[in-house]
Design a protein around this motif. Structure first.
Motif, PDB file in Angstrom:
ATOM      1  N   THR A  57     -19.366   9.537 -43.870  1.00 39.53           N
ATOM      2  CA  THR A  57     -19.901  10.331 -44.986  1.00 39.53           C
ATOM      3  C   THR A  57     -19.496   9.657 -46.294  1.00 39.53           C
ATOM      4  OG1 THR A  57     -17.935  11.733 -44.844  1.00 39.53           O
ATOM      5  CG2 THR A  57     -19.910  12.527 -43.738  1.00 39.53           C
ATOM      6  N   CYS A 104     -22.009  13.457 -47.572  1.00 37.23           N
ATOM      7  CA  CYS A 104     -22.964  13.397 -46.467  1.00 37.23           C
ATOM      8  C   CYS A 104     -23.155  11.929 -46.091  1.00 37.23           C
ATOM      9  CB  CYS A 104     -24.284  14.059 -46.838  1.00 37.23           C
ATOM     10  SG  CYS A 104     -25.083  13.310 -48.282  1.00 37.23           S
ATOM     11  N   THR A 144     -21.571  16.467 -42.737  1.00 38.37           N
ATOM     12  CA  THR A 144     -21.218  16.865 -44.103  1.00 38.37           C
ATOM     13  C   THR A 144     -19.743  17.231 -44.145  1.00 38.37           C
ATOM     14  OG1 THR A 144     -23.448  17.719 -44.488  1.00 38.37           O
ATOM     15  CG2 THR A 144     -21.724  18.477 -45.982  1.00 38.37           C
ATOM     16  N   GLY A 153     -23.353  11.723 -51.027  1.00 37.25           N
ATOM     17  CA  GLY A 153     -23.180  13.145 -51.313  1.00 37.25           C
ATOM     18  C   GLY A 153     -23.378  13.462 -52.776  1.00 37.25           C
TER      19      GLY A 153
END
Length: 288
Positions: free
Chosen positions: A57, A80, A138, A60
């Motif tokens: 991740t 993310c 996430t 984001g």
């Protein structure tokens, strides 16, 4: 009733990627049997998260908001997998909801924020829902909440940088448009120039000492007398403070004045005083 231990909850979380509270409920329902608990989560559609739990991740968004009174601010980073999802308005809406939960609960850390409740659901449940809706792993990376006489926020690059700046004010409404314009200008300054601290007094002693060592070494190479070397080093440290501390930096919108001169000018026009206290600056993907 089976005794549900923290290690059991942790094991189920690692197996399924589902939230802590969901794992605890599933274990209770399955009377402590791990495989049954997995089935419970699968039935609820939560174990599907497991397939995504190992993915990196690195994208984001950073969300920074203040309350209506402009006296409390929250900034969160929600990560993310792809920039495509990170820039998606639905994903940003999840980040904003989480920031609102932080604003209300004032959590000390990410774990405390995950347990916070907004609109009848925990933040951890909101993150899980985001995973299902957006289809990507996430993670809630970090959070900061500040309280002050006045707070302003700014988000740069659609969520690449989020800034909160805290102020001391007298005789000025922190929620007024005039003050918030000033506050936003200062927050933009922080986003653009990344100062070391708000004031020279706030520069960590080890940072100032390290800079001085470098400047003294540079001055020594000049071969000039020690008294001159000392003046050279002191002058360079002074330059460092002016370039690296927020209040002394040249104001981006008008380089002819410093940031503190700009806030003094605004304060005079508003009939009060404005003092910059501190700031929080989150850069997407930056180590906390």
């Amino acid at each position: 009733m089976a005794n549900i231990t923290a290690s059991m909850v942790k094991e189920l979380r690692e197996m399924t990627g589902a939230g802590m509270m969901e794992c605890k409920k599933a274990l209770a329902e399955a009377e402590g049997e791990m495989e049954k608990a997995v089935d419970v989560l699968r039935t609820r559609g939560l174990a599907a998260v497991a397939k995504k739990a190992g993915r990196a991740t690195n994208e984001g968004t950073v969300m920074a908001i203040v309350n209506d009174a402009c006296t409390t601010g929250a900034v969160v980073e929600l990560n993310c997998e792809t920039d495509f999802v990170g820039m998606n308005e639905k994903f940003k809406a999840y980040a904003e909801k989480i920031a609102k939960a932080a604003l209300a609960a004032k959590p000390a850390d990410v774990d405390a924020l995950k347990a916070a409740v907004i609109d009848g659901e925990t933040v951890e449940e909101i993150v899980t829902d985001c995973i299902h809706v957006m289809g990507e792993n996430t993670q809630l990376a970090r959070v900061a909440v500040v309280d002050a006489q006045a707070v302003s926020a700014y988000i740069h690059g659609g969520g690449k940088i989020g800034v909160l700046v805290t102020f001391n004010v007298e005789g000025i409404d922190p929620a007024s448009d005039a003050f918030q314009k000033c506050g936003r200008d200062i927050a933009m300054q922080v986003a653009a120039l990344n100062p070391v601290s708000a004031t020279r007094e706030d520069v960590p002693a080890d940072v100032a000492a390290h800079e001085m060592e470098i400047y003294k070494a540079q001055a020594a190479e000049s071969g000039k007398p020690e008294a001159i070397q000392e003046k050279m080093a002191t002058g360079r440290l002074e330059k460092f403070f002016k370039e690296s501390t927020l209040t002394e930096q040249a104001f981006v919108k008008n380089p002819d004045q410093s940031v503190s001169e700009y806030t003094d000018e605004v304060a005079k026009n508003l009939g009060g005083t404005i003092g910059i206290v501190d700031f929080k600056r989150f850069v997407l993907g930056e180590e906390a």
